[in-house]
Scaffold this motif. Structure first.
Motif, PDB file in Angstrom:
ATOM      1  N   ILE A  67       0.854  -1.202   0.000  1.00  0.00           N
ATOM      2  CA  ILE A  67       0.000   0.000   0.000  1.00  0.00           C
ATOM      3  C   ILE A  67       0.890   1.253   0.000  1.00  0.00           C
ATOM      4  CG2 ILE A  67      -1.697   1.350   1.336  1.00  0.00           C
ATOM      5  CD1 ILE A  67      -2.775  -1.416   2.388  1.00  0.00           C
ATOM      6  N   HIS A  68       1.909   1.261   0.898  1.00  0.00           N
ATOM      7  CA  HIS A  68       2.804   2.427   0.992  1.00  0.00           C
ATOM      8  C   HIS A  68       3.511   2.706  -0.335  1.00  0.00           C
ATOM      9  CE1 HIS A  68       3.340   2.416   5.660  1.00  0.00           C
ATOM     10  NE2 HIS A  68       2.127   2.722   5.262  1.00  0.00           N
ATOM     11  N   ALA A  69       3.921   1.641  -1.002  1.00  0.00           N
ATOM     12  CA  ALA A  69       4.697   1.822  -2.241  1.00  0.00           C
ATOM     13  C   ALA A  69       3.788   1.943  -3.465  1.00  0.00           C
ATOM     14  CB  ALA A  69       5.666   0.655  -2.410  1.00  0.00           C
ATOM     15  N   GLY A  70       2.468   1.868  -3.262  1.00  0.00           N
ATOM     16  CA  GLY A  70       1.534   1.980  -4.387  1.00  0.00           C
ATOM     17  C   GLY A  70       1.682   0.835  -5.377  1.00  0.00           C
ATOM     18  N   ILE A  71       1.987  -0.364  -4.866  1.00  0.00           N
ATOM     19  CA  ILE A  71       2.161  -1.519  -5.761  1.00  0.00           C
ATOM     20  C   ILE A  71       0.848  -2.290  -5.852  1.00  0.00           C
ATOM     21  CG2 ILE A  71       3.406  -3.683  -6.175  1.00  0.00           C
ATOM     22  CD1 ILE A  71       5.727  -2.500  -4.521  1.00  0.00           C
ATOM     23  N   ASP A  72       0.389  -2.508  -7.070  1.00  0.00           N
ATOM     24  CA  ASP A  72      -0.817  -3.275  -7.319  1.00  0.00           C
ATOM     25  C   ASP A  72      -0.548  -4.733  -6.935  1.00  0.00           C
ATOM     26  OD1 ASP A  72      -2.770  -4.890  -8.633  1.00  0.00           O
ATOM     27  OD2 ASP A  72      -3.176  -3.229 -10.009  1.00  0.00           O
ATOM     28  N   PRO A  73      -1.447  -5.366  -6.121  1.00  0.00           N
ATOM     29  CA  PRO A  73      -1.186  -6.759  -5.718  1.00  0.00           C
ATOM     30  C   PRO A  73      -1.100  -7.733  -6.904  1.00  0.00           C
ATOM     31  CG  PRO A  73      -3.221  -5.929  -4.702  1.00  0.00           C
ATOM     32  CD  PRO A  73      -2.655  -4.808  -5.503  1.00  0.00           C
ATOM     33  N   GLN A  74      -1.597  -7.293  -8.079  1.00  0.00           N
ATOM     34  CA  GLN A  74      -1.507  -8.154  -9.276  1.00  0.00           C
ATOM     35  C   GLN A  74      -0.128  -8.073  -9.929  1.00  0.00           C
ATOM     36  OE1 GLN A  74      -4.205  -9.848 -10.225  1.00  0.00           O
ATOM     37  NE2 GLN A  74      -5.721  -8.833  -8.928  1.00  0.00           N
ATOM     38  N   ASP A  75       0.623  -7.019  -9.557  1.00  0.00           N
ATOM     39  CA  ASP A  75       1.929  -6.800 -10.190  1.00  0.00           C
ATOM     40  C   ASP A  75       2.974  -7.652  -9.476  1.00  0.00           C
ATOM     41  OD1 ASP A  75       4.297  -5.849 -11.203  1.00  0.00           O
ATOM     42  OD2 ASP A  75       3.809  -3.727 -10.951  1.00  0.00           O
ATOM     43  N   GLU A  76       2.968  -8.954  -9.797  1.00  0.00           N
ATOM     44  CA  GLU A  76       3.791  -9.902  -9.044  1.00  0.00           C
ATOM     45  C   GLU A  76       5.277  -9.550  -8.998  1.00  0.00           C
ATOM     46  OE1 GLU A  76       2.888 -14.044  -9.470  1.00  0.00           O
ATOM     47  OE2 GLU A  76       4.584 -14.620  -8.226  1.00  0.00           O
ATOM     48  N   PRO A  77       5.926  -9.231 -10.121  1.00  0.00           N
ATOM     49  CA  PRO A  77       7.365  -8.960 -10.037  1.00  0.00           C
ATOM     50  C   PRO A  77       7.719  -7.827  -9.070  1.00  0.00           C
ATOM     51  CG  PRO A  77       6.682  -9.180 -12.332  1.00  0.00           C
ATOM     52  CD  PRO A  77       5.436  -9.180 -11.507  1.00  0.00           C
ATOM     53  N   ARG A  78       6.996  -6.716  -9.156  1.00  0.00           N
ATOM     54  CA  ARG A  78       7.308  -5.581  -8.260  1.00  0.00           C
ATOM     55  C   ARG A  78       7.009  -5.933  -6.803  1.00  0.00           C
ATOM     56  NH1 ARG A  78       4.650  -0.113  -9.021  1.00  0.00           N
ATOM     57  NH2 ARG A  78       6.103   0.588  -7.442  1.00  0.00           N
ATOM     58  N   LEU A  79       5.881  -6.610  -6.634  1.00  0.00           N
ATOM     59  CA  LEU A  79       5.460  -6.978  -5.279  1.00  0.00           C
ATOM     60  C   LEU A  79       6.492  -7.902  -4.624  1.00  0.00           C
ATOM     61  CD1 LEU A  79       3.144  -6.836  -3.201  1.00  0.00           C
ATOM     62  CD2 LEU A  79       2.144  -8.832  -4.309  1.00  0.00           C
TER      63      LEU A  79
END
Ligand code: CDP
Length: 223
Positions: free
Chosen positions: A52-64
């Motif tokens: 949430i803090h980093a604004g990462i979409d939970p679908q964006d597996e590599p970034r997450l």
């Protein structure tokens, strides 16, 4: 410690759906036995807050997964530190709860948290609560418990817990969130919420915390 030594340290796993009372029960069982305690949900909740803090979409597996791998997570009693920041309160919000079951469905996130969880296994023993403690993380556990309660009772418990912590909460919305979250936890492809083979099942809907704790301690004494 050698692998053999680690494998002989006693573990009690307590898995079950959201708000079934696992956390309170597990912490008390650990206290009664003088064992360490792992709240694995807190780690998934911390991963959720990080996303949430980093604004990462939970679908964006590599970034997450990259973000979760780089997290420095530490648990000190009830406190959870994430990259040195105390996130103990932030991880307990309903938003973090909903997001946690989304990030927990991502296989790379689960893999990234595996060693950290197994690192909690230290003498004289461990009580671990979550969804896959008995099925995946500690399959060698001496006692496996699957703790349930009806959805309405669980929503009422969660409502009371949130109000006591000073958060606002709506019972109908909580019930809906809880049922959606359980469905996602049960139906995911990796480490779905399920009773481990050989697990003792207990429905806490009409039992007090003390009754559930005593039952688990009796089972452990016989295990
Ligand atoms: O507090 P509550 O019982 O609602 O949940 P929690 O134990 O804090 O876990 C939050 C979320 O993390 C769950 O809904 C699961 O999706 C996930 N989780 C998991 O997948 N595996 C675990 N061992 C523990 C939690």
């Amino acid at each position: 410690m050698t692998v053999m030594t680690v494998m002989t340290i006693p573990v009690i796993t307590i898995d079950g759906p959201s708000a079934s009372g696992k956390g309170t029960v597990a912490a008390r069982v650990a206290e009664r036995l003088g064992f360490h305690y792992l709240d694995s949900g807190a780690l998934y909740r911390a991963a959720a807050v990080a996303s949430i803090h980093a604004g990462i979409d939970p679908q964006d597996e590599p970034r997450l997964v990259e973000r979760v791998r780089s997290l420095q997570l530490r648990c000190a009693g009830e406190r959870v530190l994430m990259d040195g920041e105390d996130v103990s309160a932030a991880i307990r919000t309903e938003e973090a709860g909903v997001r946690s079951s989304q990030v927990a469905a991502v296989p790379g996130v689960r893999a990234a948290l595996l060693d950290l969880q197994r690192g909690f296994l230290q003498a004289p023993g461990l009580v671990a609560d979550g969804r896959d403690m008995g099925t995946v993380v500690f399959p060698q556990a001496r006692l496996k418990v699957f703790l349930t309660a009806s959805a309405l009772i669980r929503a009422q418990r969660r409502h009371k817990q949130l109000i006591e912590k000073g958060f606002s909460a709506n019972l109908d919305a909580l019930l809906r969130d809880l049922q959606e979250r359980d469905e996602r936890d049960r139906s995911r492809a990796v480490a779905p919420l399920a009773a481990a083979p050989g697990a003792r099942e207990i429905d806490s809907s009409t039992l007090t915390i003390v009754q559930v704790v005593d039952q688990i301690l009796r089972w452990y004494a016989q295990a």
